[in-house]
Structure formats: structure tokens, C-alpha cells
Design an enzyme around this catalytic site. Structure first.
Site, short mmCIF file in Angstrom:
data_model
loop_
_atom_site.label_atom_id
_atom_site.label_comp_id
_atom_site.label_asym_id
_atom_site.label_seq_id
_atom_site.Cartn_x
_atom_site.Cartn_y
_atom_site.Cartn_z
N ASP A 26 0.81 -1.21 0.00
CA ASP A 26 0.00 0.00 0.00
C ASP A 26 0.85 1.27 0.00
O ASP A 26 2.07 1.23 0.19
CB ASP A 26 -0.96 0.00 1.20
CG ASP A 26 -0.29 -0.49 2.49
OD1 ASP A 26 0.95 -0.42 2.58
OD2 ASP A 26 -1.00 -0.98 3.38
N HIS A 49 -7.16 -4.32 10.20
CA HIS A 49 -6.87 -4.21 8.76
C HIS A 49 -5.59 -4.96 8.38
O HIS A 49 -4.69 -5.11 9.20
CB HIS A 49 -6.82 -2.74 8.28
CG HIS A 49 -5.67 -1.93 8.76
ND1 HIS A 49 -5.79 -0.60 9.13
CD2 HIS A 49 -4.35 -2.20 8.92
CE1 HIS A 49 -4.62 -0.13 9.48
NE2 HIS A 49 -3.72 -1.08 9.37
N GLU A 91 -9.67 -2.02 5.22
CA GLU A 91 -10.26 -1.60 6.48
C GLU A 91 -11.56 -2.37 6.77
O GLU A 91 -12.20 -2.88 5.84
CB GLU A 91 -10.56 -0.09 6.42
CG GLU A 91 -9.32 0.79 6.27
CD GLU A 91 -8.65 1.09 7.61
OE1 GLU A 91 -8.52 0.18 8.45
OE2 GLU A 91 -8.23 2.25 7.80
C1 F6R Z 1 1.39 -1.22 6.05
C2 F6R Z 1 0.24 -2.11 6.26
C3 F6R Z 1 -0.55 -2.04 7.51
C4 F6R Z 1 0.31 -2.24 8.76
C5 F6R Z 1 -0.54 -2.09 10.02
C6 F6R Z 1 0.28 -2.24 11.27
O1 F6R Z 1 1.99 -1.48 4.81
O2 F6R Z 1 -0.03 -2.85 5.40
O3 F6R Z 1 -1.55 -3.02 7.47
O4 F6R Z 1 0.88 -3.52 8.72
O5 F6R Z 1 -1.16 -0.83 10.03
O6 F6R Z 1 1.15 -1.18 11.38
P1 F6R Z 1 2.26 -1.17 12.52
O7 F6R Z 1 3.19 -2.27 12.22
O8 F6R Z 1 2.92 0.17 12.40
O9 F6R Z 1 1.54 -1.36 13.81
#
Ligand code: F6R
Length: 249
Positions: free
Chosen positions: A66, A136, A141
Site C-alpha cells: 500500500d 486491517h 479496512e
Molecule cells: C502497512 C500495512 C498495515 C500495517 C498495520 C500495522 O503497509 O499494510 O496493514 O501492517 O497498520 O502497522 P504497525 O506495524 O505500524 O503497527
């Protein structure tokens, strides 16, 4: 679903990097599906270490999940920038083998189509995933529907609030993202799903609870035949089947 519980995210990162090395070494043109955020950082650090110890990544293709809508690759909070900092600039991955959605594309619908073509041309061997506090994966989402294809998504308030930690203020967090859909994620040959820390424990428990629910997008991973869940002890605490392995015994 296999579950592996480590004392620390660092140890977990070493394990996941070793899994990635197996894939990289076993294919002529291995394809890694990559995530951003805090969770995969120990994994990227370990891949960089393996590269310093001799692992070649010059034939590896990477496809990121993403990107924020509106941020150019040069923006310090873009996922392009994050990936350069964490991995690409520290290894021999070729720029031509790197794919990340263009959040500043003039025509975002065309960009979504282009990205789906890239994914179909390079089937993902190993998909790395984190999970948002609302469940997500990528930026798929919670909603009434989970979309199969790459699409533009309005980020939920919880996601914006959580990601505000990377920005000066909440108002600076982009409200939209372009994300791979759940079909591309589920088409990956193998998925490694990482989650660390107490704050992720409850949503991880929801994701593995029986039945797939669109309000917990990560629950779709129950449909995939080769998922390894990589947790630290703090995060494993809320999983009843892991009672003996969680932080407090
Ligand atoms: C980012 C992504 C998101 C993150 C998720 C967790 O490329 O795909 O799904 O994996 O928001 O983010 P962190 O690791 O920062 O808690």
C-alpha cells in the site's frame, strides 16, 4: 495456521528473515510481498544483516501492499521512502524490481489496474503482513465488504489516529490510501503474519476466532492454507490456546 511465539520482536524478525531467505534461495525470481509500519522493521533489519553476510537479493522482486494517496515517493512519510530507508538502500535489490503503488498518480483508477496487472505478472511467493489495531491488513479496512482488487480506501479514524505517531500532527495524516485487495493477499503462496506487543493482542485474538468477518479483515487469513503467525509473548497472551507460552505463563 501455524503459530510461533518469540520472546522479542527482534528474535521474531530473525526467524522471518530466515523464512524469506529460504524463498529467495529456492527461486530464480523470488517475489516478496512487503508491508510497512513498525512491525516489519526487525524483519528488514535481519534481511539487511543476511545481505551483509552474503545473501543476494538482486533477482528478488518486491511488491508492497500500500501507499498513502497524495504523497510522492520523495515524501519522508511515504511508504516509498520508508522502504528505501529500511531495506532497498541497504541491499542490492534492483530499482526495476521494486513495485509500490504510486500514491500521487494522476489517475488513481488506472494506477489500481496497473498494480493488479503487476501482481498477476509476478505471483507473490511470500507475503509479509502486519495488522492494524482495527484488524486491517494492507489498508483493507473493516467494512461491509472486503474488496478483492487494488483500490482506493478511506482510512478509518482509528487508523489515522494510530498512524499519526509518524506525522507532526493528526491533521497531516493522509485520509486515503491505495491498497492491494484481499484477493492478491490470499493468492500468495505463503503468508507470514506478524504482530507484536500487548496493544495488538485483542485484535489478533479476534482475527483467529472462528469464522471470517469483514469487520475484522485479518480473519480472511483463516481461508489460506499456508499462514504462519509470528508473535511475541506480549501479543500471544490473549490467545487461549497459547496460555502456556504467553508473557505471564
Ligand atoms: C502497512 C500495512 C498495515 C500495517 C498495520 C500495522 O503497509 O499494510 O496493514 O501492517 O497498520 O502497522 P504497525 O506495524 O505500524 O503497527
Amino acid at each position: 495456521m501455524k503459530i510461533r511465539v518469540f520472546d522479542t520482536p527482534r528474535e521474531a524478525g530473525i526467524y522471518v528473515a530466515a523464512l524469506a531467505e529460504q524463498v529467495i534461495e529456492s527461486k530464480n525470481h523470488p517475489v516478496l510481498g512487503l508491508a510497512t509500519g513498525t512491525t516489519p522493521i526487525p524483519f528488514y533489519q535481519s534481511v539487511v544483516q543476511l545481505h551483509q553476510c552474503g545473501l543476494r537479493l538482486s533477482d528478488t522482486i518486491t511488491i508492497n501492499l500500500d501507499e498513502y494517496v497524495g504523497l510522492p515517493a520523495s515524501h519522508p512519510h511515504s511508504y516509498h521512502y520508508f522502504m528505501q530507508e529500511q531495506l532497498f538502500s541497504k541491499t542490492d535489490i534492483k530499482p526495476g524490481n521494486i513495485f509500490i503503488p504510486q500514491g500521487d498518480a494522476k489517475n488513481l483508477d488506472e494506477e489500481c489496474e496497473r498494480y493488479d496487472e503487476i501482481i498477476q505478472t509476478h505471483p507473490i511467493d511470500l507475503q509479509i503482513l502486519g495488522i492494524g489495531l482495527n484488524g486491517h491488513i494492507g489498508f483493507n479496512e473493516p467494512d461491509d465488504l472486503l474488496l478483492s482488487k487494488t483500490h482506493i480506501v478511506n482510512l478509518r479514524d482509528k487508523t489515522i489516529a494510530s498512524n499519526a505517531r509518524f506525522f507532526d500532527k493528526t491533521a497531516d495524516v493522509p485520509k486515503q490510501a491505495i491498497t492491494m485487495g484481499v484477493q492478491a493477499i490470499l493468492q500468495a503462496e505463503r503468508i507470514v503474519f506478524m504482530a507484536f506487543g500487548r496493544t495488538k493482542a485483542a485484535i489478533v485474538a479476534e482475527a483467529v476466532k472462528e469464522n471470517v468477518r469483514t469487520e475484522v479483515p485479518a480473519s480472511v487469513l483463516q481461508l489460506h492454507r499456508n499462514v504462519t503467525m509470528v508473535l511475541d509473548r506480549e501479543c500471544a497472551c490473549a490467545l487461549p490456546e497459547l496460555n502456556g507460552r504467553c508473557e505471564n505463563g
